[in-house]
Scaffold this active site. Structure first.
Site, mmCIF file in Angstrom:
data_model
loop_
_atom_site.group_PDB
_atom_site.id
_atom_site.type_symbol
_atom_site.label_atom_id
_atom_site.label_comp_id
_atom_site.label_asym_id
_atom_site.label_seq_id
_atom_site.Cartn_x
_atom_site.Cartn_y
_atom_site.Cartn_z
ATOM 1 N N LYS A 1 -0.308 5.542 -9.038
ATOM 2 C CA LYS A 1 0.485 6.499 -8.267
ATOM 3 C C LYS A 1 1.809 6.836 -8.950
ATOM 4 O O LYS A 1 2.232 7.998 -8.923
ATOM 5 C CB LYS A 1 0.743 5.972 -6.851
ATOM 6 C CG LYS A 1 1.655 4.760 -6.761
ATOM 7 C CD LYS A 1 1.853 4.336 -5.321
ATOM 8 C CE LYS A 1 2.731 3.103 -5.226
ATOM 9 N NZ LYS A 1 4.099 3.341 -5.672
ATOM 10 N N THR A 2 2.463 5.856 -9.552
ATOM 11 C CA THR A 2 3.739 6.152 -10.209
ATOM 12 C C THR A 2 3.529 7.090 -11.384
ATOM 13 O O THR A 2 4.352 7.983 -11.645
ATOM 14 C CB THR A 2 4.421 4.853 -10.676
ATOM 15 O OG1 THR A 2 4.542 3.963 -9.559
ATOM 16 C CG2 THR A 2 5.812 5.144 -11.228
ATOM 17 N N ASP B 1 7.688 8.432 -2.622
ATOM 18 C CA ASP B 1 6.845 7.292 -2.977
ATOM 19 C C ASP B 1 6.720 6.365 -1.764
ATOM 20 O O ASP B 1 7.616 6.312 -0.915
ATOM 21 C CB ASP B 1 7.483 6.552 -4.155
ATOM 22 C CG ASP B 1 6.564 5.501 -4.750
ATOM 23 O OD1 ASP B 1 5.340 5.568 -4.509
ATOM 24 O OD2 ASP B 1 7.060 4.607 -5.456
ATOM 25 N N GLU B 2 5.619 5.616 -1.692
ATOM 26 C CA GLU B 2 5.386 4.637 -0.611
ATOM 27 C C GLU B 2 5.552 5.283 0.769
ATOM 28 O O GLU B 2 6.193 4.736 1.664
ATOM 29 C CB GLU B 2 6.341 3.437 -0.758
ATOM 30 C CG GLU B 2 6.250 2.723 -2.093
ATOM 31 C CD GLU B 2 4.996 1.867 -2.241
ATOM 32 O OE1 GLU B 2 4.118 1.928 -1.353
ATOM 33 O OE2 GLU B 2 4.886 1.163 -3.249
ATOM 34 N N GLN C 1 -1.888 -0.147 2.812
ATOM 35 C CA GLN C 1 -0.832 -1.068 2.396
ATOM 36 C C GLN C 1 0.431 -0.914 3.259
ATOM 37 O O GLN C 1 1.522 -1.265 2.834
ATOM 38 C CB GLN C 1 -0.490 -0.853 0.926
ATOM 39 C CG GLN C 1 -1.645 -1.169 -0.017
ATOM 40 C CD GLN C 1 -1.238 -1.115 -1.474
ATOM 41 O OE1 GLN C 1 -0.544 -1.996 -1.989
ATOM 42 N NE2 GLN C 1 -1.659 -0.070 -2.156
ATOM 43 N N ARG D 1 -3.676 -7.774 -5.452
ATOM 44 C CA ARG D 1 -2.708 -8.122 -6.507
ATOM 45 C C ARG D 1 -3.430 -8.672 -7.733
ATOM 46 O O ARG D 1 -2.864 -8.716 -8.827
ATOM 47 C CB ARG D 1 -1.709 -9.196 -6.032
ATOM 48 C CG ARG D 1 -0.810 -8.845 -4.852
ATOM 49 C CD ARG D 1 -0.158 -7.504 -4.977
ATOM 50 N NE ARG D 1 -0.948 -6.481 -4.336
ATOM 51 C CZ ARG D 1 -0.815 -5.178 -4.544
ATOM 52 N NH1 ARG D 1 0.062 -4.742 -5.424
ATOM 53 N NH2 ARG D 1 -1.556 -4.291 -3.905
#
Length: 668
Positions: free
Chosen positions: A28-29, A219-220, A250, A603
């Site tokens: 995503k970044t 973002d997020e 998330q 993770r």
């Protein structure tokens, strides 16, 4: 651009609002930074017209660095910040609209809790012990924060209060806001609340900011609260020139105001919303990913997605059942040591995650005994140290004489013979004048209220502050000289007279603060901006922790692990009462716990081990444990379960031989 088709579609979508559902490890970044470059090169926008917001300083720094790497010199002019820094920028342009003067302070969490503790003491007429006040003030902090995030005024909170506790909190909320205004201060939540109200009420200011923000990237997005959503809407207006990137799977911060239903709100408020799903995962092996997919599929979804990976199946997920938490700590520590030697990888490639920090205590002791370097997240902030808070309080008083919290912290540090009775009398004078404490020293009735000698000491303190305020053109020098004049270093030494090393360390912390102030001053920040920057660094960096050290095993909570990745992960305590937590009883609470478990599973890159025990210590006694209900939601073909009471003896013996062989190899 090295992007897959879905990533490329997200980057090239420039007309109308866009939601990018970005699964864990889906890049995503990379999409956000590539889209910023595309906007500058092909979207007809100047760098100053592109804004990107996220939640932590670390995320903002990383995004800014990648934007500059992608877009070159133009990337330096793109505004990449946290929501709260953007809110501060809006307030700073027109502080009067929020009832503030230019040198306003930002109260951190400790300041806010201290003020609320005092207000609760006054509300209860002083009849409360320290423990009750501490617990009540922490509860009030959370309630008032949630009200602010939902854009509720004290009056609206009072009107909707149903319980006695809510009515108490609403009354304290009103007094709290009044004290903040008298102190020319805001708290962290006000950095969102004030800009939203300003942009909502002032059409000219709203038009100005909408003209500046020609494109907004968020973002997020799944972590946004009500105030942040409204800020997005007000900044982008009817054009809807934005891209929000997030993953509803998330969303793990409902307890501090995040609203996963902002996805629903977005699609309702922007019917033309386009949706792009990023489902290719570049992080995890397929066995890990398929287990995570199966788990999260038990949650309701507005938009369905299913992650996939080309990295191959990898090892099966391991579920390891052990007798008790001591055996669990022994097993995890010994496996880390064995795999470090066998795989020949750095300590930083191993992580142990858990629901609550107390679960790490036994493991820490094992790692220490085995001389394994580790780092545990959640340590105290630099700004929580008493000497740092003292020095900052002096600095706050130089910048903002109305800051009552700062004054009460240092007026007797070192001792100045200004005790509780004198300060109580000064408070009465200030209340009559409806002013902050320090300006009340000018009152004509001060001596009558506090007594002649106390009045002279108060006037002397005010004049002393005024002298140093005149030296603020060099803030670090002024603060250092002020602390020296007050004899603060010697006073610190007197508190640690039996430990010279501790006294040295405490003063060195003050030196670090002075150096930080000096750096910002040399960069051109004015004294008030330096102070606000330090306050934001403190609040926002609490979620960042430090960078992962490649030479240390990482021990961290599931919340702290979000956004990170590790080659090999152990998730401890996959049991009812821990995950899901015993306090989570509603369907939505359990759904959030499932999302938290999903974050833990995703993770892991190469290997994943879930541990549980048959017995676990709780409140000093050993209690029977039950496997987490989430284990029943994992697909059996993607995991192996070790240590079950019904496990065949030959399997137990084979595993024991494998462990013994690994130990022999370590010793060879």
């Amino acid at each position: 651009m090295d992007l897959n088709p879905q990533q490329l579609a997200a980057v090239r979508h420039l007309h109308g609002p866009l939601l990018v559902l970005a699964g864990a490890g889906s890049g995503k970044t990379r999409v956000i930074t590539a889209k910023i470059s595309h906007l500058l090169r092909n979207g007809g926008l100047e760098p100053e017209q592109v804004f990107a917001v996220t939640f932590t300083n670390r995320a903002a720094r990383e995004m800014s660095e990648r934007v500059i790497a992608d877009a070159g010199r133009a990337g330096r002019k793109v505004s990449v910040s946290t929501f709260h820094r953007l809110g501060l920028r809006i307030i700073r342009e027109d502080p009067a609209a929020a009832g503030l003067k230019p040198g306003f302070s930002i109260f951190n969490a400790g300041d806010a809790e201290s003020l609320l503790r005092e207000l609760l003491r006054m509300h209860w007429g002083g009849e409360a012990d320290a423990t009750a006040l501490r617990d009540a003030s922490r509860a009030a902090v959370g309630t008032i924060s949630n009200w602010k995030n939902a854009l509720l005024t004290p009056e609206q909170a009072a009107a909707t209060a149903r319980s006695t506790l809510d009515r108490t909190h609403a009354a304290v909320y009103r007094d709290y806001q009044n004290h903040l205004l008298m102190s020319n201060a805001v708290d962290f939540d006000d950095l969102l609340l004030h800009p939203v109200r300003l942009l909502h009420q002032a059409a000219d200011r709203r038009a100005l900011w909408q003209a500046r923000v020609r494109y907004l990237l968020v973002d997020e997005y799944q972590d946004t609260n009500g105030a942040q959503y409204e800020l997005i809407r007000l900044l982008t207006g009817e054009r809807g020139a934005f891209t929000v990137v997030g993953d509803d799977d998330q969303s793990i911060y409902a307890w501090r105001g995040a609203r996963p239903d902002n996805l629903v709100t977005l699609s309702r408020d922007f019917p033309e919303l386009a949706v792009v799903k990023l489902e290719q995962n570049y992080r995890s092996r397929s066995n890990i990913l398929k287990s995570a997919n199966a788990l999260i599929s038990h949650n309701p979804h507005l938009f369905e997605k299913r992650l996939w990976s080309e990295r191959g199946p990898g090892d099966l997920v391991r579920i390891v059942e052990l007798d008790d938490d001591d055996a669990e700590a022994d097993r995890v520590a010994s496996e880390i040591v064995q795999q470090h030697a066998r795989r020949r990888c750095g300590w930083g490639e191993f992580a142990v995650v858990y629901r609550s920090n107390h679960q790490a205590r036994a493991l820490e002791l094992r790692l220490q005994a085995m001389k394994v370097p580790y780092r545990i997240s959640g340590g105290g902030s630099f700004f929580d140290r008493g000497e740092v808070r003292d020095a900052l309080a002096y600095y706050r008083l130089l910048v903002n004489p109305d800051d009552d919290g700062a004054l009460l912290r240092v007026i007797n540090v070192p001792r100045r013979q200004l005790g509780a009775a004198t300060l109580g009398a000064l408070q009465r004078v200030a209340n009559r004048r409806r002013s902050a404490l320090l300006p009340a020293v000018d009152a004509s009735d001060l001596a009558t209220e506090v007594g002649g000698s106390a009045a002279r000491r108060l006037i002397g303190f005010r004049d002393w502050l005024s002298h140093w305020r005149g030296q603020l053109q060099r803030p670090a020098v002024a603060l250092r000289d002020m602390l020296n004049d007050a004899g603060y270093e010697g006073w610190l030494a007197s508190l640690s007279k039996d430990d010279a090393e501790l006294a040295r360390i405490r003063w060195s912390n003050v030196e670090l603060l002075l150096a930080a102030i000096e750096r910002r001053s040399l960069a051109g920040d004015d004294p008030a901006e330096i102070l606000r920057s330090l306050a934001l660094d403190d609040s926002l960096d609490r979620d960042d922790d430090d960078e992962v050290d490649p030479e240390q095993v990482q021990l961290l909570t599931l919340h702290a692990a979000k956004g990170l990745e590790f080659a090999h992960v152990w998730l401890m305590g996959f049991e009812e009462g821990l995950l899901p937590h015993r306090n989570c009883i509603t369907d939505e609470q359990v759904a959030e716990e499932r999302r938290l478990a999903y974050v833990g599973l995703t993770r892991a890159m190469e290997s994943l081990t879930l541990t549980l025990t048959r017995k676990r210590r709780a409140r000093g006694e050993s209690r029977r444990s039950e496997p987490s209900r989430f284990l029943a939601e994992l697909p059996k073909e993607h995991y192996e379960w070790e240590g079950r009471e019904d496990e065949p003896e030959e399997r137990k013996e084979a595993r024991a031989r494998e462990s013994l062989d690994a130990l022999k190899n370590l010793l060879d």
